[in-house]
Scaffold this active site. Sequence first.
Site, PDB file in Angstrom:
ATOM      1  N   LYS A   1     -20.319 -14.996   0.483  1.00 18.95           N
ATOM      2  CA  LYS A   1     -21.696 -14.563   0.740  1.00 18.95           C
ATOM      3  C   LYS A   1     -22.349 -13.878  -0.456  1.00 18.95           C
ATOM      4  O   LYS A   1     -21.809 -12.940  -1.016  1.00 18.95           O
ATOM      5  CB  LYS A   1     -21.685 -13.577   1.909  1.00 18.95           C
ATOM      6  CG  LYS A   1     -21.408 -14.227   3.237  1.00 18.95           C
ATOM      7  CD  LYS A   1     -22.146 -13.453   4.301  1.00 18.95           C
ATOM      8  CE  LYS A   1     -21.368 -13.270   5.555  1.00 18.95           C
ATOM      9  NZ  LYS A   1     -21.438 -11.927   6.060  1.00 18.95           N
TER      10      LYS A   1
ATOM     11  N   ARG B   1       0.825  -1.217   0.000  1.00 17.59           N
ATOM     12  CA  ARG B   1       0.000   0.000   0.000  1.00 17.59           C
ATOM     13  C   ARG B   1       0.857   1.264   0.000  1.00 17.59           C
ATOM     14  O   ARG B   1       0.421   2.300  -0.498  1.00 17.59           O
ATOM     15  CB  ARG B   1      -0.940  -0.003   1.203  1.00 17.59           C
ATOM     16  CG  ARG B   1      -2.058  -1.005   1.008  1.00 17.59           C
ATOM     17  CD  ARG B   1      -3.117  -0.852   2.057  1.00 17.59           C
ATOM     18  NE  ARG B   1      -4.295  -1.588   1.666  1.00 17.59           N
ATOM     19  CZ  ARG B   1      -5.059  -2.280   2.494  1.00 17.59           C
ATOM     20  NH1 ARG B   1      -4.783  -2.327   3.777  1.00 17.59           N
ATOM     21  NH2 ARG B   1      -6.117  -2.917   2.059  1.00 17.59           N
TER      22      ARG B   1
ATOM     23  N   GLY C   1      -9.136  -8.963  -2.038  1.00 13.99           N
ATOM     24  CA  GLY C   1      -7.842  -9.547  -1.683  1.00 13.99           C
ATOM     25  C   GLY C   1      -7.709 -10.995  -2.091  1.00 13.99           C
ATOM     26  O   GLY C   1      -6.629 -11.443  -2.476  1.00 13.99           O
TER      27      GLY C   1
ATOM     28  N   GLY D   1     -13.401  -3.403  -0.216  1.00 17.79           N
ATOM     29  CA  GLY D   1     -14.744  -2.892   0.071  1.00 17.79           C
ATOM     30  C   GLY D   1     -15.137  -1.774  -0.876  1.00 17.79           C
ATOM     31  O   GLY D   1     -16.266  -1.732  -1.385  1.00 17.79           O
TER      32      GLY D   1
HETATM   33  P1  AMP Z   1     -15.596 -13.051   0.027  1.00 15.24           P
HETATM   34  O1  AMP Z   1     -14.880 -12.285   1.093  1.00 15.24           O
HETATM   35  O2  AMP Z   1     -17.066 -12.958   0.064  1.00 15.24           O
HETATM   36  O3  AMP Z   1     -15.001 -12.787  -1.356  1.00 15.24           O
HETATM   37  O4  AMP Z   1     -15.324 -14.584   0.348  1.00 15.24           O
HETATM   38  C1  AMP Z   1     -14.059 -15.152   0.308  1.00 15.24           C
HETATM   39  C2  AMP Z   1     -14.151 -16.460   1.028  1.00 15.24           C
HETATM   40  O5  AMP Z   1     -15.107 -17.276   0.388  1.00 15.24           O
HETATM   41  C3  AMP Z   1     -12.855 -17.243   1.026  1.00 15.24           C
HETATM   42  O6  AMP Z   1     -12.365 -17.273   2.337  1.00 15.24           O
HETATM   43  C4  AMP Z   1     -13.281 -18.630   0.576  1.00 15.24           C
HETATM   44  O7  AMP Z   1     -12.744 -19.666   1.357  1.00 15.24           O
HETATM   45  C5  AMP Z   1     -14.785 -18.595   0.748  1.00 15.24           C
HETATM   46  N1  AMP Z   1     -15.452 -19.579  -0.117  1.00 15.24           N
HETATM   47  C6  AMP Z   1     -15.387 -19.678  -1.448  1.00 15.24           C
HETATM   48  N2  AMP Z   1     -16.065 -20.753  -1.866  1.00 15.24           N
HETATM   49  C7  AMP Z   1     -16.569 -21.362  -0.770  1.00 15.24           C
HETATM   50  C8  AMP Z   1     -17.338 -22.537  -0.543  1.00 15.24           C
HETATM   51  N3  AMP Z   1     -17.729 -23.297  -1.564  1.00 15.24           N
HETATM   52  N4  AMP Z   1     -17.689 -22.832   0.736  1.00 15.24           N
HETATM   53  C9  AMP Z   1     -17.306 -22.061   1.760  1.00 15.24           C
HETATM   54  N5  AMP Z   1     -16.554 -20.946   1.606  1.00 15.24           N
HETATM   55  C10 AMP Z   1     -16.187 -20.599   0.361  1.00 15.24           C
END
Ligand code: AMP
Length: 394
Positions: A198, A38, A346, A369
């Site tokens: 999510k 950064r 990230g 974000g």
């Molecule tokens: P995000 O911050 O929403 O981009 O989520 C990233 C996280 O999603 C990472 O830590 C991944 O391990 C998790 N992730 C991706 N695919 C899956 C899955 N099939 N089941 C559980 N966690 C997941």
Amino acid sequence: MAKLSIKDLDLKDKTVFIRVDFNVPLGNGGKEITSDKRIRASLPTIQYAIEHCAAVVLGSHLGRPNGKPNPEMSLAPVAARLTELLGKPVTMAPDSVGPELAALKPKPGEVLLLENLRFHPEEEANDPEFSKQLASLADIYVNDAFGTAHRAHASTVGMVSYFPLAASGLLMTRELEWLGKVTSNPERPCVALLGGAKVSDKMEVIQNLIGTVDKLLIGGAMAYTFIRAQGQETGKSLVEAEKVNLARQLLSTAAGKIVLPVDHVVVREIKPGAPSEVVTNIGPDQIGVDIGPKTIEEYARIIRGSKTVIWNGPMGIFEMPPFDIGTVALAKAVAESGAVSVVGGGDSEKAIKVAGVSDAITHISTGGGASLEFLGGTELPGVAALTDKSAAVV
Ligand code: AMP
């Protein structure tokens, strides 16, 4: 709307306040910087100001000190690292406001780094008096902290009103140019690749991008909420039950645009070394942890045929190899596509590093974000506060 850039301003002999994002990871009780990425990201802006004979005051937050001074979140190690990177001394201020600062006022070509802005609760409260005190340190305001632009704080919004003009730094300009280009005027076909844990975090992004993109490829745990919405079994995979209806609506309004996995890597327990298999229909005891080989092939084919790719979020639990296979394979496909590629978040950035294709990506956003909010169509307060190029009389 294009924003005024630092390059549009006459900086000679002026004091310029640059809001930077020096929220670096620290180790060893706050003494060591574990990644200076950064700091390096804002070097061009700082160097530009120095080369144009400005006196430079830098302001940043670091971590979450909850409005109180905390030596473990001091920016002092950043001043030391910045001194090395710039090859000239950077003065570390004991605070970000207060009477001691008068004696530290930099001369043209000199750099002063203020102490962590969030040592004062007034920073996050966007307090007018604190904003005024920060503004009194400079003649010109520049914001280079894209990663904090989605927050309306004193240093990103409040202090701006005390300056006749507010410009973007070189990093901020680059972020706005690429994110703006792919969301408003992309070369086609334009594909969005969305993954991660999510759906709720990315629903706005899906709703906003669906009108712009030609295809929206969904992977990661997010996909299971959509698969459930289609009435299919998702076993013990991560599903957001309260988003199933919305997912169903999106599938019916954006028919043909949303593409879902056709096969899955599943386990019975999420742990390193867990035995896995590839299935087309997830069984009641199974947990989806990655996209399967047919999905990789299909998504890679669509990506290779595109001219623009927007990517946010991993395709599986990529932190736990071999469940990173889908994410890494698609990172390679994005690189091979030759498309304009903009990556945010990230995790996607890490996957790109693991795949060894960072150099082939057009733009890797520095704001997780902030880039998500931008892709979701929200005007970022720190960007809205900057002067529009068309309105500026410089
Ligand atoms: P995000 O911050 O929403 O981009 O989520 C990233 C996280 O999603 C990472 O830590 C991944 O391990 C998790 N992730 C991706 N695919 C899956 C899955 N099939 N089941 C559980 N966690 C997941």
